[in-house]
Design a protein around this motif. Structure first.
Motif, PDB file in Angstrom:
ATOM      1  N   LYS A 370      31.313  45.547  43.954  1.00 31.47           N
ATOM      2  CA  LYS A 370      32.944  45.547  44.795  1.00 31.47           C
ATOM      3  C   LYS A 370      32.479  44.291  45.600  1.00 31.47           C
ATOM      4  N   PRO A 371      31.936  44.602  46.220  1.00 32.63           N
ATOM      5  CA  PRO A 371      31.807  44.268  47.954  1.00 32.63           C
ATOM      6  C   PRO A 371      32.578  42.419  47.648  1.00 32.63           C
ATOM      7  N   ALA A 372      31.831  41.611  46.349  1.00 33.05           N
ATOM      8  CA  ALA A 372      31.235  40.376  46.553  1.00 33.05           C
ATOM      9  C   ALA A 372      32.773  40.021  45.411  1.00 33.05           C
ATOM     10  N   TYR A 373      33.648  40.974  44.742  1.00 41.51           N
ATOM     11  CA  TYR A 373      34.892  40.911  44.437  1.00 41.51           C
ATOM     12  C   TYR A 373      35.881  41.113  45.061  1.00 41.51           C
ATOM     13  N   ALA A 429      39.156  44.354  36.730  1.00 45.17           N
ATOM     14  CA  ALA A 429      40.073  42.806  36.546  1.00 45.17           C
ATOM     15  C   ALA A 429      38.162  41.417  36.067  1.00 45.17           C
ATOM     16  N   LYS A 430      37.615  41.799  37.275  1.00 45.59           N
ATOM     17  CA  LYS A 430      36.453  41.191  36.849  1.00 45.59           C
ATOM     18  C   LYS A 430      35.324  41.089  36.182  1.00 45.59           C
ATOM     19  N   HIS A 431      35.041  42.961  36.581  1.00 43.36           N
ATOM     20  CA  HIS A 431      33.849  43.391  35.352  1.00 43.36           C
ATOM     21  C   HIS A 431      34.089  43.152  34.055  1.00 43.36           C
ATOM     22  N   LEU A 432      35.644  43.638  33.752  1.00 39.02           N
ATOM     23  CA  LEU A 432      35.703  43.098  32.158  1.00 39.02           C
ATOM     24  C   LEU A 432      35.272  42.237  31.677  1.00 39.02           C
ATOM     25  N   ILE A 433      35.914  41.286  32.530  1.00 38.79           N
ATOM     26  CA  ILE A 433      35.918  39.659  31.888  1.00 38.79           C
ATOM     27  C   ILE A 433      34.594  39.368  32.387  1.00 38.79           C
ATOM     28  N   LYS A 434      33.454  40.803  33.109  1.00 38.00           N
ATOM     29  CA  LYS A 434      31.756  40.451  33.163  1.00 38.00           C
ATOM     30  C   LYS A 434      31.872  40.826  31.850  1.00 38.00           C
ATOM     31  N   ILE A 435      31.531  41.600  31.525  1.00 37.13           N
ATOM     32  CA  ILE A 435      32.006  42.455  30.434  1.00 37.13           C
ATOM     33  C   ILE A 435      31.745  41.437  29.119  1.00 37.13           C
ATOM     34  N   LYS A 436      32.750  41.106  29.319  1.00 37.81           N
ATOM     35  CA  LYS A 436      33.394  39.649  27.718  1.00 37.81           C
ATOM     36  C   LYS A 436      32.506  38.470  27.923  1.00 37.81           C
ATOM     37  N   LEU A 437      31.973  38.139  29.125  1.00 35.89           N
ATOM     38  CA  LEU A 437      30.965  36.377  29.036  1.00 35.89           C
ATOM     39  C   LEU A 437      29.917  37.269  28.856  1.00 35.89           C
TER      40      LEU A 437
END
Length: 463
Positions: A370-373, A429-437
């Motif tokens: 989360k800090p990076a996001y 949202a960023k975490h879910l994008i990472k999961i998909k990538l």
């Protein structure tokens, strides 16, 4: 042995040519074996027609019965190892390919096993595969002992296997090949462990789905046989009609056999039958050599009409009955043995990966990144702690994922459905994008462990 996780009577595994028998591994209340000659006279077993292959085969056929959970749903026919060289092929004493063909017509799945170190498709193996013609949809290939080679060698082995199979199996589709190490020993080379686990899971799913599809497959075979019988009647009646009543019968018979390809074309045009419904010309010519054409029957239009009526009307009602039965009964799935090892617990396939990561942790799994996001979030000029959909879109499209996927991620991440994202929703949202990538699938609905802490309802917190 790998699927059952226990030895069965008659089993012998070794690097040298071992079993030269067909073993039907079936469920029984007690462990034991039944020899072939006794097996083909048992009315409760589906092997009576195998008696036509004679004693040479029946001495090499047996049934192993044992009280194993896996065998309650499926039965396994373990065929003898394939030999190479003319001498071994002749010494079997029975028509190996004919026996394989008999089984192939009746089973739900045919699995061809290859070793990563022994890819050679011998003459006998090539003939065996050709005897499965017409059953191509049932064939699956297993490339075993794949842990004994490294990734680069495995890639070459897989390519060589597909090339070899392409020369033997003439189908436009590529055969499904499962790669892995199918025994309970430690992996010699662990760099492809995740691939082996995914492949084993796919194979298990394929086998587990067989009991559900058994009734439909039987119906499919019935339709296939009805169409073949109909075509057979047309061929036989034509040959009967062309025979002279008194003289020159033998010469006429030879002429008709040689003209069989032309007769096929004539019948196709006359009765509007597809070429694919006709039996193989060479095989039919061989069988007709020994037949007395005068004993053939003339065409009976009423019987043909009855078959057409069955195919057009009765089969459709049977199909709807099967669907009704399937929906009213619990889903039948294969249990026990190796199948239970991948169903639950931390060693189940995909456990703790992708969207399932952090499911058994107290802390929110997104918190570690989360800090990076947050740094990205505050560059998007939030108003009252939230960013608009337009601002979020500018950042999310940098992932290069298609809009259909990003739309699903937005739907999952916008927990309160207000059309905006706060810092936690954005991090999600960023975490879910990472999961998909990373190559994992997105969940259909947001799992409870991924819900941001500030959006969790009181009862979730209590849990």
């Amino acid at each position: 042995r790998y699927l059952l996780e226990q030895d069965f009577p008659g089993m012998r595994i070794g690097p040298e040519p071992t079993t030269d028998s067909f073993i039907a591994v079936m469920y029984g209340d007690s462990e034991g074996s039944v020899p072939g000659n006794a097996l083909v006279v048992d009315p409760k077993k589906p092997f009576r027609k195998l008696s036509r292959f004679g004693n040479a085969f029946l001495n090499r056929f047996m049934c192993s019965q044992l009280p194993n959970q896996v065998l309650k749903s499926i039965s396994i026919i373990d065929s003898p190892g394939i030999l190479s060289g003319e001498k071994q092929r002749i010494s079997r004493g029975y028509d190996f390919c004919q026996v394989l063909q008999w089984f192939a017509e009746r089973v739900d799945r045919i699995i061809l096993l290859f070793d990563a170190h022994k890819l050679d498709i011998s003459d006998e193996f090539s003939e065996a595969i050709k005897s499965f013609r017409g059953q191509d949809d049932k064939i699956r290939v297993v490339l075993n002992k794949a842990d004994q080679v490294d990734t680069q060698q495995l890639m070459r082995v897989y390519g060589a296997l597909m090339w070899s199979l392409g020369k033997v199996i003439n189908t436009p589709e590529v055969l499904r090949v499962y790669i892995g190490s199918f025994w309970a020993h430690p992996l010699q080379n662990t760099e492809n462990r995740r691939l082996f686990e995914a492949e084993a899971q796919d194979l298990f799913k394929d086998i587990q789905s067989l009991p559900q599809k058994a009734a439909v497959r039987k119906l499919n075979d019935l339709i296939k046989r009805a169409r073949l019988a109909k075509v057979h009647a047309y061929i036989i009646s034509y040959l009967k009609k062309e025979m002279p009543s008194v003289f020159g019968k033998e010469n006429k018979k030879k002429e008709l056999i040689s003209r069989l390809p032309e007769i096929y074309i004539q019948l196709q045009r006359e009765y509007h039958i597809s070429a694919g419904d006709f039996p193989e010309v060479k095989k039919m010519q061989e069988l007709l050599e020994t037949c007395d054409f005068n004993k053939f029957h003339s065409l009976k239009p009423k019987l043909i009409e009855a078959v057409d009526n069955m195919l057009a009307n009765k089969i459709a009602s049977l199909m709807s009955l099967i669907r009704q039965e399937e929906s009213s009964m619990p889903t039948e799935i294969v249990h026990g043995g190796a199948f239970d090892g991948t169903m639950a617990g931390p060693f189940g396939h995909g456990y703790g990966e992708g969207a399932k990561e952090g499911a058994d942790e107290d802390e929110w799994v997104v918190a570690k990144d989360k800090p990076a996001y947050d740094e990205i979030f505050y560059t998007l000029s939030p108003i009252n702690g939230k960013i608009s959909g337009i601002s979020a879109k500018k950042e999310m499209v940098t992932s290069k994922l298609p809009n259909s996927v990003l739309g699903k991620i937005w739907k999952l991440a916008d927990c309160d459905g207000d059309g905006m994202l706060d810092d936690e929703e954005f991090a999600l949202a960023k975490h879910l994008i990472k999961i998909k990538l990373d190559g994992y699938e997105l969940p259909g609905t947001l799992p409870s462990h991924l819900v941001p802490p500030s959006h969790r309802k009181p009862f979730q917190a209590a849990e």
